[in-house]
Design a protein around this motif. Structure first.
Motif, PDB file in Angstrom:
ATOM      1  N   MET A 156       1.239  -0.882   0.178  1.00  0.00           N
ATOM      2  CA  MET A 156      -0.145  -0.069   0.295  1.00  0.00           C
ATOM      3  C   MET A 156       1.017   1.312  -0.111  1.00  0.00           C
ATOM      4  N   ALA A 157       0.326   1.831  -1.019  1.00  0.00           N
ATOM      5  CA  ALA A 157       1.406   3.505  -0.327  1.00  0.00           C
ATOM      6  C   ALA A 157       0.265   4.534  -0.605  1.00  0.00           C
ATOM      7  N   GLU A 158       0.126   5.534  -0.440  1.00  0.00           N
ATOM      8  CA  GLU A 158      -0.271   6.405  -0.274  1.00  0.00           C
ATOM      9  C   GLU A 158       0.730   8.249   0.294  1.00  0.00           C
ATOM     10  N   ALA A 159      -0.359   9.101  -1.162  1.00  0.00           N
ATOM     11  CA  ALA A 159       0.848  10.811  -0.719  1.00  0.00           C
ATOM     12  C   ALA A 159      -1.045  11.266  -1.000  1.00  0.00           C
ATOM     13  N   ALA A 160      -0.477  12.242  -0.317  1.00  0.00           N
ATOM     14  CA  ALA A 160      -1.091  13.513  -0.141  1.00  0.00           C
ATOM     15  C   ALA A 160      -0.194  15.017  -0.425  1.00  0.00           C
ATOM     16  N   LYS A 161      -0.858  15.879  -0.661  1.00  0.00           N
ATOM     17  CA  LYS A 161      -0.719  17.046  -1.176  1.00  0.00           C
ATOM     18  C   LYS A 161      -1.547  17.858  -0.824  1.00  0.00           C
ATOM     19  N   ILE A 162      -0.791  18.151   0.862  1.00  0.00           N
ATOM     20  CA  ILE A 162      -1.756  19.359   1.530  1.00  0.00           C
ATOM     21  C   ILE A 162      -1.827  21.089   1.275  1.00  0.00           C
ATOM     22  N   ASN A 163      -2.767  22.190   1.424  1.00  0.00           N
ATOM     23  CA  ASN A 163      -2.501  22.703   1.093  1.00  0.00           C
ATOM     24  C   ASN A 163      -2.324  23.375   0.056  1.00  0.00           C
ATOM     25  N   LEU A 164      -3.508  22.942  -0.691  1.00  0.00           N
ATOM     26  CA  LEU A 164      -3.201  22.710  -2.559  1.00  0.00           C
ATOM     27  C   LEU A 164      -4.133  24.118  -2.743  1.00  0.00           C
ATOM     28  N   PHE A 165      -2.898  25.215  -3.776  1.00  0.00           N
ATOM     29  CA  PHE A 165      -3.104  26.080  -3.961  1.00  0.00           C
ATOM     30  C   PHE A 165      -3.287  27.259  -2.562  1.00  0.00           C
ATOM     31  N   GLY A 166      -2.436  26.862  -1.295  1.00  0.00           N
ATOM     32  CA  GLY A 166      -2.743  27.565  -0.692  1.00  0.00           C
ATOM     33  C   GLY A 166      -4.162  28.075   0.464  1.00  0.00           C
ATOM     34  N   GLN A 167      -5.252  27.095  -0.342  1.00  0.00           N
ATOM     35  CA  GLN A 167      -7.168  27.450   0.024  1.00  0.00           C
ATOM     36  C   GLN A 167      -6.947  25.701   1.130  1.00  0.00           C
ATOM     37  N   ALA A 168      -5.959  25.156   1.928  1.00  0.00           N
ATOM     38  CA  ALA A 168      -6.820  24.173   2.522  1.00  0.00           C
ATOM     39  C   ALA A 168      -7.434  22.989   2.239  1.00  0.00           C
ATOM     40  N   LEU A 169      -6.489  22.872   0.967  1.00  0.00           N
ATOM     41  CA  LEU A 169      -7.735  21.430   0.213  1.00  0.00           C
ATOM     42  C   LEU A 169      -6.168  20.517   0.090  1.00  0.00           C
ATOM     43  N   GLN A 170      -6.852  19.752  -0.082  1.00  0.00           N
ATOM     44  CA  GLN A 170      -6.096  18.497   0.295  1.00  0.00           C
ATOM     45  C   GLN A 170      -5.810  17.216  -1.453  1.00  0.00           C
ATOM     46  N   LEU A 171      -4.908  17.526  -2.032  1.00  0.00           N
ATOM     47  CA  LEU A 171      -5.749  15.967  -3.199  1.00  0.00           C
ATOM     48  C   LEU A 171      -4.645  14.550  -2.619  1.00  0.00           C
ATOM     49  N   GLN A 172      -5.420  13.579  -2.358  1.00  0.00           N
ATOM     50  CA  GLN A 172      -5.089  12.413  -2.222  1.00  0.00           C
ATOM     51  C   GLN A 172      -4.991  11.017  -3.265  1.00  0.00           C
ATOM     52  N   LEU A 173      -3.690  10.672  -2.840  1.00  0.00           N
ATOM     53  CA  LEU A 173      -3.810   9.517  -3.910  1.00  0.00           C
ATOM     54  C   LEU A 173      -3.384   8.209  -3.355  1.00  0.00           C
ATOM     55  N   GLN A 174      -4.109   7.523  -3.275  1.00  0.00           N
ATOM     56  CA  GLN A 174      -4.210   5.424  -2.267  1.00  0.00           C
ATOM     57  C   GLN A 174      -3.547   5.086  -3.668  1.00  0.00           C
ATOM     58  N   GLY A 175      -2.681   4.541  -3.719  1.00  0.00           N
ATOM     59  CA  GLY A 175      -3.020   2.869  -4.471  1.00  0.00           C
ATOM     60  C   GLY A 175      -2.242   1.531  -3.779  1.00  0.00           C
ATOM     61  N   LYS A 176      -2.672   0.409  -3.377  1.00  0.00           N
ATOM     62  CA  LYS A 176      -3.077  -0.988  -3.468  1.00  0.00           C
ATOM     63  C   LYS A 176      -2.663  -1.985  -4.519  1.00  0.00           C
ATOM     64  N   LEU A 177      -1.824  -2.454  -3.798  1.00  0.00           N
ATOM     65  CA  LEU A 177      -1.450  -4.110  -5.307  1.00  0.00           C
ATOM     66  C   LEU A 177      -1.723  -5.537  -4.093  1.00  0.00           C
ATOM     67  N   ASN A 178      -2.779  -6.258  -4.358  1.00  0.00           N
ATOM     68  CA  ASN A 178      -2.679  -7.407  -3.734  1.00  0.00           C
ATOM     69  C   ASN A 178      -1.878  -9.006  -5.170  1.00  0.00           C
ATOM     70  N   PHE A 179      -1.271  -9.436  -4.172  1.00  0.00           N
ATOM     71  CA  PHE A 179      -0.413 -10.748  -5.007  1.00  0.00           C
ATOM     72  C   PHE A 179      -1.358 -11.718  -4.591  1.00  0.00           C
ATOM     73  N   LEU A 180      -2.637 -12.078  -5.286  1.00  0.00           N
ATOM     74  CA  LEU A 180      -2.520 -13.373  -4.897  1.00  0.00           C
ATOM     75  C   LEU A 180      -2.732 -14.727  -5.146  1.00  0.00           C
ATOM     76  N   LYS A 181      -1.275 -14.590  -5.776  1.00  0.00           N
ATOM     77  CA  LYS A 181       0.021 -15.347  -5.903  1.00  0.00           C
ATOM     78  C   LYS A 181       0.188 -16.599  -4.549  1.00  0.00           C
ATOM     79  N   LEU A 182       0.171 -15.493  -3.600  1.00  0.00           N
ATOM     80  CA  LEU A 182       0.527 -16.246  -2.036  1.00  0.00           C
ATOM     81  C   LEU A 182      -0.568 -15.926  -1.312  1.00  0.00           C
ATOM     82  N   SER A 183      -2.012 -15.676  -2.220  1.00  0.00           N
ATOM     83  CA  SER A 183      -2.891 -16.295  -1.008  1.00  0.00           C
ATOM     84  C   SER A 183      -2.822 -17.984  -0.185  1.00  0.00           C
ATOM     85  N   PRO A 184      -2.869 -18.627   0.650  1.00  0.00           N
ATOM     86  CA  PRO A 184      -2.914 -19.836   1.021  1.00  0.00           C
ATOM     87  C   PRO A 184      -3.474 -20.481   0.661  1.00  0.00           C
TER      88      PRO A 184
END
Length: 223
Positions: A156-184
């Motif tokens: 999992m990874a997450e990145a956030a750009k806070i205070n976008l344009f100086g307006q207290a906006l937050q741009l959030q990007l979340q990503g997740k990879l699941n490797f099903l072959k490693l499931s028991p």
């Protein structure tokens, strides 16, 4: 004012102290920040009754003069002023100062916040307010790993750009990879091959941490 003492009720030092504090709080809530309250008690000769007197020195009713904002290099001054619970020229209360500080903290874009009166020990009818801020870093990045029976290994990874344009906006990007072959679980592990065996999820969002138009402030009304 909140009074713990009442005519006909038993007298006690605790109720006397609570009543004095209640009168002081009521005066301060009305803008008399420097109000003083002293009590005087007279007992009857038989000691069965007590007459209580309160001497009140209200002092000046304080209004807000100027608002001085310091430490905002990226944040719009309009965003900061909109978070304040009192405006220039209005009655100033301690609760308005504390709520202003809480609201600025909830924006999530400042490392430190301090809202205070100038020369707080000097009783004056007009007091200036200073807002001292330290802004947070504009980029926040985090990584994580996990494991589940259904999805196998997970990154999992997450990145956030806070205070976008100086307006207290937050741009959030979340990503997740699941490797099903490693499931028991054989049913999960053998169901997919190649890239289909890698579960992918990506979220992109724009967040405003405090909606002023939805949650009204506790503003001190003009007299």
């Amino acid at each position: 004012a909140s009074m713990s003492l009442a005519v006909g009720q038993p007298f006690s030092a605790g109720r006397l102290t609570a009543s004095r504090a209640g009168i002081a709080r009521a005066l301060q809530s009305a803008g008399y920040l420097y109000a003083g309250v002293q009590e005087h008690v007279e007992f009857t000769e038989n000691g069965k009754k007590a007459h209580v007197y309160f001497d009140i020195s209200p002092g000046p009713r304080v209004r807000l003069g100027k608002i001085v904002i310091r430490g905002h290099e990226r944040t719009s001054e309009n965003v900061i002023r909109a978070a304040l619970a009192v405006r220039e020229g209005e009655i100033l209360t301690q609760e308005a100062i504390l709520q202003s500080q809480r609201t600025l903290v909830r924006l999530g874009i400042f490392r430190t916040v301090r809202v205070s009166m100038e020369s707080p020990d000097l009783p004056e009818p007009v007091k200036d307010l200073t807002v001292r801020l330290e802004e947070r870093n504009t980029w926040l990045v985090s990584f994580g790993v996990g494991y589940s029976l259904m999805d196998g290994a997970r990154i999992m990874a997450e990145a956030a750009k806070i205070n976008l344009f100086g307006q207290a906006l937050q741009l959030q990007l979340q990503g997740k990879l699941n490797f099903l072959k490693l499931s028991p679980l054989p049913g999960v592990r053998d169901a997919q091959d190649g890239l289909d065996a890698i579960g992918r999820k990506l979220n992109l969002g724009l967040v405003y941490p405090h909606a002023f138009w939805v949650q009204p402030m506790d503003r001190t009304p003009r007299p």
